[in-house]
Design a protein around this motif. Sequence first.
Motif, PDB file in Angstrom:
ATOM      1  N   GLY A  21       0.834  -1.193   0.000  1.00  0.00           N
ATOM      2  CA  GLY A  21       0.000   0.000   0.000  1.00  0.00           C
ATOM      3  C   GLY A  21       0.871   1.245   0.000  1.00  0.00           C
ATOM      4  O   GLY A  21       2.101   1.164  -0.031  1.00  0.00           O
ATOM      5  N   PRO A  22       0.253   2.417   0.051  1.00  0.00           N
ATOM      6  CA  PRO A  22       1.006   3.677   0.068  1.00  0.00           C
ATOM      7  C   PRO A  22       2.004   3.778   1.223  1.00  0.00           C
ATOM      8  O   PRO A  22       3.071   4.361   1.071  1.00  0.00           O
ATOM      9  CB  PRO A  22      -0.093   4.734   0.207  1.00  0.00           C
ATOM     10  CG  PRO A  22      -1.292   4.079  -0.383  1.00  0.00           C
ATOM     11  CD  PRO A  22      -1.192   2.637  -0.025  1.00  0.00           C
ATOM     12  N   GLY A  23       1.657   3.172   2.385  1.00  0.00           N
ATOM     13  CA  GLY A  23       2.588   3.200   3.519  1.00  0.00           C
ATOM     14  C   GLY A  23       3.867   2.461   3.205  1.00  0.00           C
ATOM     15  O   GLY A  23       4.971   2.937   3.497  1.00  0.00           O
ATOM     16  N   THR A  24       3.744   1.273   2.602  1.00  0.00           N
ATOM     17  CA  THR A  24       4.919   0.496   2.209  1.00  0.00           C
ATOM     18  C   THR A  24       5.726   1.233   1.147  1.00  0.00           C
ATOM     19  O   THR A  24       6.954   1.276   1.200  1.00  0.00           O
ATOM     20  CB  THR A  24       4.477  -0.893   1.666  1.00  0.00           C
ATOM     21  OG1 THR A  24       3.693  -1.532   2.657  1.00  0.00           O
ATOM     22  CG2 THR A  24       5.677  -1.760   1.334  1.00  0.00           C
ATOM     23  N   ASN A 104      -4.725   4.816   2.341  1.00  0.00           N
ATOM     24  CA  ASN A 104      -4.723   4.058   1.088  1.00  0.00           C
ATOM     25  C   ASN A 104      -5.258   4.906  -0.064  1.00  0.00           C
ATOM     26  O   ASN A 104      -4.676   4.950  -1.150  1.00  0.00           O
ATOM     27  CB  ASN A 104      -5.586   2.796   1.227  1.00  0.00           C
ATOM     28  CG  ASN A 104      -5.009   1.801   2.219  1.00  0.00           C
ATOM     29  OD1 ASN A 104      -3.802   1.737   2.418  1.00  0.00           O
ATOM     30  ND2 ASN A 104      -5.868   1.029   2.857  1.00  0.00           N
ATOM     31  N   ILE A 105      -6.388   5.561   0.192  1.00  0.00           N
ATOM     32  CA  ILE A 105      -7.008   6.397  -0.844  1.00  0.00           C
ATOM     33  C   ILE A 105      -6.116   7.594  -1.156  1.00  0.00           C
ATOM     34  O   ILE A 105      -5.921   7.951  -2.328  1.00  0.00           O
ATOM     35  CB  ILE A 105      -8.415   6.842  -0.395  1.00  0.00           C
ATOM     36  CG1 ILE A 105      -9.331   5.605  -0.332  1.00  0.00           C
ATOM     37  CG2 ILE A 105      -8.997   7.880  -1.346  1.00  0.00           C
ATOM     38  CD1 ILE A 105     -10.672   5.841   0.324  1.00  0.00           C
ATOM     39  N   SER A 106      -5.522   8.185  -0.117  1.00  0.00           N
ATOM     40  CA  SER A 106      -4.628   9.339  -0.327  1.00  0.00           C
ATOM     41  C   SER A 106      -3.410   8.963  -1.160  1.00  0.00           C
ATOM     42  O   SER A 106      -2.902   9.768  -1.937  1.00  0.00           O
ATOM     43  CB  SER A 106      -4.174   9.909   1.022  1.00  0.00           C
ATOM     44  OG  SER A 106      -5.290  10.361   1.755  1.00  0.00           O
ATOM     45  N   GLY A 331     -12.942   6.141   4.894  1.00  0.00           N
ATOM     46  CA  GLY A 331     -11.701   6.427   4.183  1.00  0.00           C
ATOM     47  C   GLY A 331     -11.854   7.561   3.193  1.00  0.00           C
ATOM     48  O   GLY A 331     -11.023   8.480   3.128  1.00  0.00           O
ATOM     49  N   VAL A 332     -12.934   7.528   2.408  1.00  0.00           N
ATOM     50  CA  VAL A 332     -13.198   8.586   1.420  1.00  0.00           C
ATOM     51  C   VAL A 332     -13.434   9.920   2.132  1.00  0.00           C
ATOM     52  O   VAL A 332     -12.899  10.959   1.727  1.00  0.00           O
ATOM     53  CB  VAL A 332     -14.418   8.228   0.532  1.00  0.00           C
ATOM     54  CG1 VAL A 332     -14.834   9.415  -0.330  1.00  0.00           C
ATOM     55  CG2 VAL A 332     -14.099   7.029  -0.355  1.00  0.00           C
TER      56      VAL A 332
END
Length: 408
Positions: A21-24, A104-106, A331-332
């Motif tokens: 994901g974006p964090g990884t 995740n969405i960001s 999330g959205v």
Amino acid sequence: MIKKWFQNIGPGTLVAAAFIGPGTVTLCTLAGVNFGFNLLWAMLLSIIATIVLQEMAARLGIISQKGLSEVIREELKNPILKQCITILILSAIVVGNASYEAGNISGGILGLETIFGEFKYHFGDFSINLMSIIIGVIAFVLLYIGNYKFLEKALVTLVLLMSFSFVITAIVTKPNILQILKGMFVPRFPDKSLLTIIGLIGTTVVPYNLFLHASLVKERWHKKEDLIFAKKDTFISILLGGLVSMAIIVSAASISSTNILNAADLAKGLAPLYGNFAKYFLALGLFAAGITSAITAPLAAAYVAKGCLGFKGGLQSKSFRLVWIIILFLGVLFSSVGIKPIEIIKFAQVANGMLLPVIAGILLWIMNKKNILGNYVNSKFQNILGFIILAIAIFLGAKGILKVFNFL
């Protein structure tokens, strides 16, 4: 040969989609920028640990035809212990995924904005990011269709797109292959690298993927003879996920700037050195990473809630849909208006730090129960590997909790 492989690929790819994901992506970017190739060994170690645990989860799902949370609910006989662990699982995964979903969405938004620029709608001092609504709608449609095979094909396509994008970006930077091999097989601990090492392992060996994988394989396979397909799928897909993570580290290592804070900055940093097409490949990969995690996080939470709370029905049941709709909606909402629910995220991080060693321990216990797995219990070698990973999980969990409370 390739066609046959694609016929048997599926659940493992969704697991890879979930952990990249974006964090990884951001953590791998910072690892490459700050430490070059020196932490590639930590990624290799985490991939091996992930393969070992995910193979166990897949085997459990196929042999028992139950999800991990269902098996835990049935096998824990002590009511107090069962209630405590159920609350911990629900807190870490359902509440945790709701708080991480905005990230995740960001991440997907960052990928789109790198190519198309910002699309924000302003109401005086208030603004809404339209990109988050677009990503939310895509995720909603894919999940609402509720057909496992369709969802699997969509996510496999996105993962292959993500893999292609990041690997091409790494190749474009023309890295030194010998230095990469040295970084992979010679463990080094540069100054101030400990938290990054912990982070690289912690974002790859993810508790909710164990629940997701055990639930997904029983949607795909129903016979003991299918175990061979599940093992190949797990091994190849997670190796592919590891290759993506390593490709991001390699790409980031070619940038000398210290102003890189995320993959979107990396995309912009690559443009003057390697041309705009490198920027576009990386941005496309970041978008794919964001949207795949935005789909798998609500899906995992719904499977966990179903197992823990005893919901009936499958992907299209009302209770199942309600869980993922709430998580996707939050999330959205948080990503579109720029809210960061810090206290909820901290709570989720603590719960996840506690959950990984607990679930790794319970999984090892379950994988040695003949009444569940018969002749498919763990071998001695699998148990040795499992206990080594459990020790690492305890260390990571303790460090993660200490970090949240600023003791590190």
